[in-house]
Design a protein around this motif. Structure first.
Motif, PDB file in Angstrom:
ATOM      1  N   ASN A 186      76.234  -5.778 -12.590  1.00 18.34           N
ATOM      2  CA  ASN A 186      75.353  -7.049 -12.255  1.00 18.34           C
ATOM      3  C   ASN A 186      74.513  -6.516 -11.448  1.00 18.34           C
ATOM      4  OD1 ASN A 186      76.602  -5.639  -9.801  1.00 18.34           O
ATOM      5  ND2 ASN A 186      78.556  -6.605 -10.299  1.00 18.34           N
ATOM      6  N   ALA A 187      73.654  -7.534 -10.201  1.00 18.03           N
ATOM      7  CA  ALA A 187      71.877  -6.445  -9.462  1.00 18.03           C
ATOM      8  C   ALA A 187      73.381  -6.095  -7.950  1.00 18.03           C
ATOM      9  CB  ALA A 187      72.579  -8.103  -7.970  1.00 18.03           C
ATOM     10  N   LEU A 188      74.066  -5.597  -8.245  1.00 16.54           N
ATOM     11  CA  LEU A 188      75.038  -4.186  -7.118  1.00 16.54           C
ATOM     12  C   LEU A 188      74.636  -2.675  -8.129  1.00 16.54           C
ATOM     13  CD1 LEU A 188      75.831  -3.434  -4.675  1.00 16.54           C
ATOM     14  CD2 LEU A 188      77.565  -3.810  -5.380  1.00 16.54           C
ATOM     15  N   THR A 189      75.384  -3.350  -8.726  1.00 18.02           N
ATOM     16  CA  THR A 189      75.291  -2.045  -9.300  1.00 18.02           C
ATOM     17  C   THR A 189      74.301  -1.497 -10.546  1.00 18.02           C
ATOM     18  OG1 THR A 189      76.477  -2.958 -11.555  1.00 18.02           O
ATOM     19  CG2 THR A 189      78.021  -1.919 -10.052  1.00 18.02           C
ATOM     20  N   GLU A 190      73.182  -2.318 -10.967  1.00 17.09           N
ATOM     21  CA  GLU A 190      71.663  -2.248 -11.795  1.00 17.09           C
ATOM     22  C   GLU A 190      71.056  -1.106 -11.728  1.00 17.09           C
ATOM     23  OE1 GLU A 190      69.575  -2.572 -14.111  1.00 17.09           O
ATOM     24  OE2 GLU A 190      71.561  -4.090 -14.333  1.00 17.09           O
ATOM     25  N   LYS A 191      71.544  -1.236  -9.835  1.00 10.74           N
ATOM     26  CA  LYS A 191      70.603   0.561  -9.355  1.00 10.74           C
ATOM     27  C   LYS A 191      71.101   1.920  -9.232  1.00 10.74           C
ATOM     28  CE  LYS A 191      67.162  -2.923  -7.184  1.00 10.74           C
ATOM     29  NZ  LYS A 191      66.259  -3.327  -6.109  1.00 10.74           N
ATOM     30  N   GLY A 192      72.298   1.718  -9.960  1.00  8.77           N
ATOM     31  CA  GLY A 192      72.973   2.679  -9.383  1.00  8.77           C
ATOM     32  C   GLY A 192      72.197   4.196 -10.124  1.00  8.77           C
ATOM     33  N   THR A 193      72.981   5.186  -9.619  1.00  5.36           N
ATOM     34  CA  THR A 193      72.386   6.368 -10.514  1.00  5.36           C
ATOM     35  C   THR A 193      74.105   7.810 -10.711  1.00  5.36           C
ATOM     36  OG1 THR A 193      72.466   7.440  -8.237  1.00  5.36           O
ATOM     37  CG2 THR A 193      70.456   6.632  -8.745  1.00  5.36           C
ATOM     38  N   ASP A 194      73.703   8.549 -11.408  1.00  8.28           N
ATOM     39  CA  ASP A 194      74.835   9.352 -11.667  1.00  8.28           C
ATOM     40  C   ASP A 194      75.490  10.321 -10.237  1.00  8.28           C
ATOM     41  OD1 ASP A 194      77.216  10.234 -12.954  1.00  8.28           O
ATOM     42  OD2 ASP A 194      75.764  10.481 -15.186  1.00  8.28           O
ATOM     43  N   ILE A 195      76.553  11.052 -10.714  1.00  7.90           N
ATOM     44  CA  ILE A 195      76.662  12.014  -9.700  1.00  7.90           C
ATOM     45  C   ILE A 195      76.216  12.912  -9.409  1.00  7.90           C
ATOM     46  CG2 ILE A 195      79.693  11.479  -9.312  1.00  7.90           C
ATOM     47  CD1 ILE A 195      79.825  13.271 -11.419  1.00  7.90           C
TER      48      ILE A 195
ATOM     49  N   LYS B 277      75.479   3.575 -16.014  1.00 13.48           N
ATOM     50  CA  LYS B 277      74.528   4.106 -14.924  1.00 13.48           C
ATOM     51  C   LYS B 277      75.232   5.133 -14.378  1.00 13.48           C
ATOM     52  CE  LYS B 277      71.624   0.753 -14.991  1.00 13.48           C
ATOM     53  NZ  LYS B 277      70.421   0.741 -15.675  1.00 13.48           N
ATOM     54  N   ALA B 278      76.291   5.405 -14.750  1.00 15.54           N
ATOM     55  CA  ALA B 278      76.531   6.838 -14.418  1.00 15.54           C
ATOM     56  C   ALA B 278      77.670   7.210 -15.894  1.00 15.54           C
ATOM     57  CB  ALA B 278      77.473   6.406 -12.535  1.00 15.54           C
ATOM     58  N   PRO B 279      77.332   7.744 -16.158  1.00 18.87           N
ATOM     59  CA  PRO B 279      78.407   8.286 -17.613  1.00 18.87           C
ATOM     60  C   PRO B 279      79.608   9.310 -17.305  1.00 18.87           C
ATOM     61  CG  PRO B 279      75.547   8.722 -18.205  1.00 18.87           C
ATOM     62  CD  PRO B 279      76.163   8.251 -16.876  1.00 18.87           C
ATOM     63  N   ALA B 280      78.840  10.418 -16.268  1.00 16.47           N
ATOM     64  CA  ALA B 280      79.787  11.831 -16.240  1.00 16.47           C
ATOM     65  C   ALA B 280      80.612  11.048 -14.750  1.00 16.47           C
ATOM     66  CB  ALA B 280      78.617  12.535 -15.597  1.00 16.47           C
ATOM     67  N   LEU B 281      80.333  10.165 -14.402  1.00 16.46           N
ATOM     68  CA  LEU B 281      81.733   9.725 -13.440  1.00 16.46           C
ATOM     69  C   LEU B 281      82.467   9.039 -14.270  1.00 16.46           C
ATOM     70  CD1 LEU B 281      82.792   9.383 -10.270  1.00 16.46           C
ATOM     71  CD2 LEU B 281      80.998   6.920 -10.216  1.00 16.46           C
ATOM     72  N   ALA B 282      82.148   8.584 -14.810  1.00 15.89           N
ATOM     73  CA  ALA B 282      82.625   7.156 -16.055  1.00 15.89           C
ATOM     74  C   ALA B 282      83.650   7.974 -16.691  1.00 15.89           C
ATOM     75  CB  ALA B 282      81.586   6.340 -16.885  1.00 15.89           C
TER      76      ALA B 282
ATOM     77  N   GLU C 150      81.969   4.189  -2.963  1.00 21.33           N
ATOM     78  CA  GLU C 150      82.297   3.720  -2.253  1.00 21.33           C
ATOM     79  C   GLU C 150      81.001   3.593  -1.781  1.00 21.33           C
ATOM     80  OE1 GLU C 150      84.419   2.243   2.234  1.00 21.33           O
ATOM     81  OE2 GLU C 150      84.407   3.914   0.717  1.00 21.33           O
ATOM     82  N   ARG C 151      80.380   5.433  -1.556  1.00 19.92           N
ATOM     83  CA  ARG C 151      78.938   5.422  -0.904  1.00 19.92           C
ATOM     84  C   ARG C 151      78.399   5.353  -2.070  1.00 19.92           C
ATOM     85  NH1 ARG C 151      80.540  10.306  -0.687  1.00 19.92           N
ATOM     86  NH2 ARG C 151      79.809  11.296  -2.134  1.00 19.92           N
ATOM     87  N   LYS C 152      78.497   5.278  -2.870  1.00 21.50           N
ATOM     88  CA  LYS C 152      77.016   4.617  -3.858  1.00 21.50           C
ATOM     89  C   LYS C 152      76.470   2.704  -3.680  1.00 21.50           C
ATOM     90  CE  LYS C 152      76.528   8.051  -7.276  1.00 21.50           C
ATOM     91  NZ  LYS C 152      75.257   8.698  -7.171  1.00 21.50           N
ATOM     92  N   PHE C 153      77.378   2.008  -3.412  1.00 22.80           N
ATOM     93  CA  PHE C 153      77.540   0.952  -3.961  1.00 22.80           C
ATOM     94  C   PHE C 153      78.517  -0.199  -2.208  1.00 22.80           C
ATOM     95  CE2 PHE C 153      78.137   2.728  -8.272  1.00 22.80           C
ATOM     96  CZ  PHE C 153      77.066   2.487  -8.893  1.00 22.80           C
ATOM     97  N   GLY C 154      78.878   1.085  -1.256  1.00 19.12           N
ATOM     98  CA  GLY C 154      79.216   0.020  -0.330  1.00 19.12           C
ATOM     99  C   GLY C 154      80.174  -0.807  -0.477  1.00 19.12           C
ATOM    100  N   THR C 155      80.981  -0.786  -0.922  1.00 17.99           N
ATOM    101  CA  THR C 155      82.045  -1.315  -1.324  1.00 17.99           C
ATOM    102  C   THR C 155      83.262  -0.735  -2.089  1.00 17.99           C
ATOM    103  OG1 THR C 155      82.860  -3.644  -1.810  1.00 17.99           O
ATOM    104  CG2 THR C 155      81.204  -2.973  -3.643  1.00 17.99           C
TER     105      THR C 155
END
Length: 492
Positions: free
Chosen positions: A434-443, A360-365, A343-348
């Motif tokens: 997708n357009a929202l998660t493409e710019k994600g980063t790891d924890i 984009k966030a293998p450690a989180l996964a 929620e903090r990273k992607f707002g939803t």
């Protein structure tokens, strides 16, 4: 003295927090208080074998024959340890979350911790009720002041449910006290009251409704999904990992031993309610698009299984319930941390808006996969031990003739739990971005460290649960001794 310190440290720290104005100092002070409480809990476990190390008794309400009596058994100590461990994890995992009037928020969080510690340690019924209410009030303000858009209506519903349940329980406490020798509120006096079966019958529902609302058990659950969704994530962690355990503990300490004949008489009714809740919540979870609501309904299903195991009144079921209380607290904390990070990273938290986060966030996964496996009770995780023992106890229960159908129906919850948990992982973490998660980063490093603590606890308990099982042996035997229904029915 250990028991008193576990209440005083968060209580005093919480009151001091209201007076601190700078944000960094508030966070540091609150985290320091939580760490000190955790250290005290560890020291308490280390000296558990020492006589009276967890016992404290002082004059409190002499006119009412009620004392400030605290004590620790295997169940109470385990729940205090869970609470003490959870608070540093909660504070660290929400370290960057912004709050208006942050001193008030953390002050209320610490007061809630003091209240829950008191609930787990109280050995006087009136004192138990006092802490039961003390734990509720701060959480009400946390949810109503820092929650989502619908927080006022949702929190009001939560308060009404829990407050009505609490008043019913108070009536039951006062009535039982009037039947004890010397009108005492001491837990031993309550155990030795020897109420007639007819009296126990209506008193049972006064207590059960209060505990069922807090857990919650179907059909007293309707406040929970909305409250979990609207509450700030730290408040949701407290509600789901810790406060629901107040209800389960209430069944084990204050219902079965005090009203054993009624617990036996109404056992199949409550078991049917619990099984209905397991299947209902699991089916609803399958249809959820919001991760918060999915995790909320998942919690209802897990607590329903614990309730079913409690009323099986079997040693294996009780020990499984006790270890599952600890395991569920750890696992649900991990799930809420994953949800909070997303929620903090992607707002939803809507699964339909997410996808491919693992790229984009293998450690989180990685952490999610282990926590998800624990959530569905995969072998070598902490939840497997508890669920196996609970199902074994339900099957071999001597107080119900419906053990096999109850176990089989409850087993549907395990299957459905695997479906909705793995489906959430597939939709959120795997597939294409997708357009929202493409710019994600790891924890971040501190998020990895906190999740590593959760995962470490999952694996250690899953591989070597013996220390926990050993600590629960005595309390399980004590509960069964006081609720030996066949003997009591012959007596009456």
């Amino acid at each position: 003295m250990i028991a008193l310190l576990l209440i005083l440290v968060p209580l005093v720290s919480g009151l001091v927090t209201f007076c601190i104005k700078r944000e960094e100092q508030v966070r540091t002070w609150s985290l320091l208080s939580a760490i000190i409480t955790f250290i005290i809990a560890i020291l308490g476990v280390a000296v558990y074998s020492t006589p009276d190390s967890w016992t404290f008794k002082a004059q409190w309400m002499g006119l009412l024959n009620s004392s400030f009596s605290l004590g620790g058994d295997g169940m109470g100590i385990m729940l205090c340890m869970l609470t003490a461990l959870s608070y540093p994890v909660i504070f660290l995992s929400t370290w960057t979350t912004a709050y208006k009037k942050i001193n008030n928020f953390f002050g209320l969080m610490l007061l809630a911790q003091a209240g829950m510690m008191g609930v787990f340690l109280a050995m006087d019924a009136l004192l138990f009720y006092f802490f039961w209410e003390l734990a509720l009030i701060p959480v009400y303000f946390i949810c109503s002041q820092w929650g989502g858009e619908k927080r006022i209506a949702v929190t009001f519903k939560f308060f009404i449910y829990t407050f009505i349940g609490s008043l019913l329980m108070l009536v039951g406490i006062l009535y039982i006290s009037s039947k004890t020798a010397g009108n005492s509120f001491d837990i031993t006096a309550f155990y030795n009251t020897g109420l007639a079966p007819k009296e126990q019958g209506w008193l049972f529902w006064l207590f059960f409704v209060a505990f069922a609302v807090k857990m919650p058990v179907f059909p007293f659950h309707t406040w929970q999904p909305d409250t979990y969704q609207q509450a700030p994530i730290a408040g949701t962690m407290v509600l789901s990992a810790l406060m629901v355990k107040m209800g389960v503990m209430g069944l084990l300490r204050w219902l079965l031993p005090v009203l054993p004949v009624a617990s036996y008489s109404w056992g199949d009714t409550v078991s049917t309610m619990a099984v209905t809740g397991i299947v209902y919540a699991s089916l609803i979870a399958l249809r959820q698009n919001d991760m918060k609501r999915l995790v909320a309904y998942s919690s209802i299903a897990h607590i329903g299984l614990m309730c079913l195991a409690v009323f099986a009144e079997d040693k294996s079921a009780l020990q499984g319930t006790l270890i599952q209380m600890f395991s569920h607290g750890i696992n649900i904390l991990g799930m809420w941390m994953i949800v909070a990070v997303i929620e903090r990273k992607f707002g939803t938290t809507k699964m339909s808006d997410l996808g491919g986060i693992a790229q984009k966030a293998p450690a989180l996964a990685f952490f999610f996969v282990i926590i998800a496996f624990a959530n569905i009770a995969l072998p070598l995780t902490n939840a497997f031990i508890g669920e196996f023992m609970m199902f074994n106890g339900i099957l071999s229960s001597g107080v119900t003739q419906y053990g096999i159908p109850l176990m089989a129906t409850a087993g549907l919850g395990i299957i459905l739990g695997a479906v909705y948990t793995l489906n959430m992982g597939r939709r959120v973490f795997f597939g294409n971005t997708n357009a929202l998660t493409e710019k994600g980063t790891d924890i971040t490093f501190h998020e990895k460290a906190v999740l590593a603590i959760i995962v470490g606890a999952i694996l250690i308990i899953g591989v070597y649960p013996q220390p926990l099982l050993h600590s629960f042996d005595q309390i399980s035997q004590s509960i069964l001794k006081h609720s030996d229904v066949l003997y009591l029915l012959k007596k009456h």
